[in-house]
Design a protein around this motif. Sequence first.
Motif, PDB file in Angstrom:
ATOM      1  N   THR A 218      76.864  52.680  98.748  1.00  0.00           N
ATOM      2  CA  THR A 218      77.641  52.860  97.588  1.00  0.00           C
ATOM      3  C   THR A 218      78.843  53.486  98.188  1.00  0.00           C
ATOM      4  N   ASP A 221      81.058  50.722  99.360  1.00  0.00           N
ATOM      5  CA  ASP A 221      81.655  49.806  98.073  1.00  0.00           C
ATOM      6  C   ASP A 221      82.984  50.625  97.791  1.00  0.00           C
TER       7      ASP A 221
ATOM      8  N   GLY B 110      74.106  53.733  93.989  1.00  0.00           N
ATOM      9  CA  GLY B 110      74.992  53.746  93.051  1.00  0.00           C
ATOM     10  C   GLY B 110      76.255  52.690  93.074  1.00  0.00           C
ATOM     11  N   PHE B 112      77.923  48.890  93.660  1.00  0.00           N
ATOM     12  CA  PHE B 112      78.191  47.679  92.959  1.00  0.00           C
ATOM     13  C   PHE B 112      76.503  47.277  92.473  1.00  0.00           C
ATOM     14  N   GLY B 113      75.597  47.968  93.148  1.00  0.00           N
ATOM     15  CA  GLY B 113      74.249  47.593  92.692  1.00  0.00           C
ATOM     16  C   GLY B 113      73.809  47.723  91.503  1.00  0.00           C
ATOM     17  N   GLY B 114      74.489  48.692  90.897  1.00  0.00           N
ATOM     18  CA  GLY B 114      74.143  49.360  89.751  1.00  0.00           C
ATOM     19  C   GLY B 114      74.091  48.234  88.370  1.00  0.00           C
ATOM     20  N   ASP B 115      72.887  47.997  87.823  1.00  0.00           N
ATOM     21  CA  ASP B 115      72.909  47.293  86.580  1.00  0.00           C
ATOM     22  C   ASP B 115      72.949  48.117  85.564  1.00  0.00           C
ATOM     23  N   ASP B 116      72.606  49.484  85.589  1.00  0.00           N
ATOM     24  CA  ASP B 116      72.481  50.349  84.329  1.00  0.00           C
ATOM     25  C   ASP B 116      73.629  50.705  83.595  1.00  0.00           C
TER      26      ASP B 116
END
Lengths: 339, 274
Positions: A218, A221, B110, B112-116
Motif C-alpha cells: 500500500t 502504491d 489497502g 490498488f489491490g482494494g476491490d471494496d
Amino acid sequence: MNRRRFALTLATSVVALALVVAIAVTIGPAGISLAEVTRSIAGHLGLPGGGGVPLLTDSIVWQLRLPRVLTAGAVGAGLALSGVVMQSITRNPLADPYLLGLSSGASLGAVAVLILGVGFALPAAAFLGALAALVATLSIARVGGTITPGRAVLSGLAIAQLAAAGTSFVIFWSAKGDSYREILNWLLGSVAGASWTSVGIAAAALAIVGTGLVLASTRLDAFVFGDTAAASLGINVNATRWALLAAVALLTGAMVSVSGSIGFVGLILPHLVRGLAGPGHLRLLPLAAVAGAAFLITADTLARTVFDPRELPVGIVTAFIGVPVFIALIKGRKSASWA
Amino acid sequence: MGVTITGLSLSIDGRTILENVSAAVPAGAVIGLLGPNGAGKSTLLRLIAGIAKPDAGAVLLDNVAVGSLPRREAARRIALLEQNAAPSVDLSAHDVVLLGRIPHRSRVLGGFGGDDDREVVAEALHAVGVGDLADRLWHTLSGGQQQRVQIARAIAQHPSLLLLDEPTNHLDVSAQLSLLSLVRQQVRARGLTAIAALHDLNLAAAYCDHLLLLDAGRLVAAGTPDEVLRPSVIAAVYGVDCDVIPHPRGGHPVIVFSPAGREAERAESFRGPS
C-alpha cells in the motif's frame, strides 16, 4: 485485474515456475528424464513415489543441478522485487540494482570479505556494499532536493564502474591462477558454483524481505504521484523510503553474495509484469517475483548449455535479452523530462 | 470552526518563505489564496496540509492542531491537489481515485489491490462528471479531465478540508471556469472547506467567498473579494495599474488591467504624424 483473475494468474504462474524448475534440472550433458528428476526430488523430501534413481543420476540432480536452478530462481525473484521497489520509490523507470550501482557495490563488499578476510559474513558484507553504493548514487544524483532519472542512472554508472574496478583490483591483488574467471563471475554474475548453502541464503532473504515488501505494498502504491502526494495520503515519506531502500539493499546484497552482479533482471521484469498485473504492488510484487525466477532459471539454463561444454556467465545472457528491452524503454518514452 | 492559522513562519536555508502569517478561514467556504510567484502560496498549502513543519506557529483545523496529528489522521481530514501532478506509471482514472482511499484502508492490504471501494470511487468519478472515463489511462485524458480525476481522488479521501495548488494551471478558459464551478458545487454539496492557490484574480473574484493575499511571505490582505481586490492593494502587491468594476451580471468585482505602455502608445497615435 480483479481478485479472482489475479488468484488464477498467480496460481498458473507458480505451476509454470515449478515446471520450469523441473525441466531446467533435466537439461544438461547427462540426459536425465523428468520422471527421474521428480523421483529423485521426492526421495530426498521423503515423499511417496521417491527413490529408485541410479546413485550418479541422483547426485547430479540433488547435488549439482537442483541447487543451481533454485539459486537462479531465488536470485531472479529477488532482483525483480528489488527492481519493482526501486522504480516505485525513486519514480524512475530505469532504476534497478544493477544500473544504480547496488550490485557492483555488493560484489565489492563480498569480494573484500572473501579475499581480504574482513570479519563479516558474506551476505552482510554484500549488504553493506550495496547500501553504501545506493547512498553514494543517490547523494551524487541529488540536486536541490530532487533526483531526475537520468542523473540517477549516470551517478549509478559512476558508482558501478568504481565498485567494479575495486572488485577487479582486490581479486588481482590476491592473484591466483583462475583470477580472470573469478572476476568475470563477480562482474557478470554466475550461479555455476551454487550449493545448498547458496539456496539457503538466497531463499531466506527472498522469503523475509519479500514478505516485508508485500506487506508494504500500500505504501509503495502511494508513491505513484511523488513524495508530496504520498505524504498527503498519510505516508511517513522519509521513514518509509529509507526502510524500503534498506530492504532492497539487503535483498540485493544477499542475491549478489551467491551470484555476483547479474544485470537487467531488475530493470526489465517489472516493466513486463506491470503490463499484466497493473500498477498495484500487492499483485505486481508476487507476479514479478515468479516471473523473475522463471526468467533467470531460463537464462542460466541457456548460459550452461548453448556453448556446451563451455559455460557463459549468466549476466551475458541477461544482457543480450535485457539491452534491447532497455533501448525500447528509452525510445518508447513519450516525454523527455526524465533525462 | 474552519481553519485558523496563527503566526506561521518558515525559512529555508536562511531565506524567509513565510513570515508570521495569521488568518481565520470560515468553514464551508471557497477560499482563494492569491499572490505573485514566490509569494509562498504553495508553501502555505503544504504547511496547512501538515506535510511541511513550520518554524513557528500552528494550523488549527476544527480546533485540532494539524501538526500534532499522525500523518494518517491528517490525511483523513485534508486532501491536497498538487500542481502538475503526474504518475510515474500508467494508471487508469479508477486507480487514481482509489489512491484517495489509502488513509482509510488497512495499512497492509489497502492500495490498488482494494476491490471494496469500487462504489466510493464510482460515486466520486460520477460527481465530478467523468463517470464514463473510469478505465481511461491518465495520459490519454485532457488537462481538465485529469484535474477532475484528481478532485475525485480528493473527494474519495473524504476530507473536511480540500487544498488545491493552482488547479486551473494550463487549462483553457472553459475548463478553468467549469473546474472552479465544480469545486464550488462539491464544497456546497459535501460541506467542505476549500483553499485554492490561484493566479487569475478574476477567477478568484468570481468563484471565491473569501480571499487571502500573500506578498513576499506575508499576509497583506484578507476578506471578501470586494475587500481585498482594490486597485491600491493590487498596485502595491503586483505593481500593475488597474480598475475594479462590478461584473455586469454577477455583481462580483472584475479587475480591468491597464496595459503598461499602451496608453503612451495611444496618446502618441492621437497626436498623429507630425
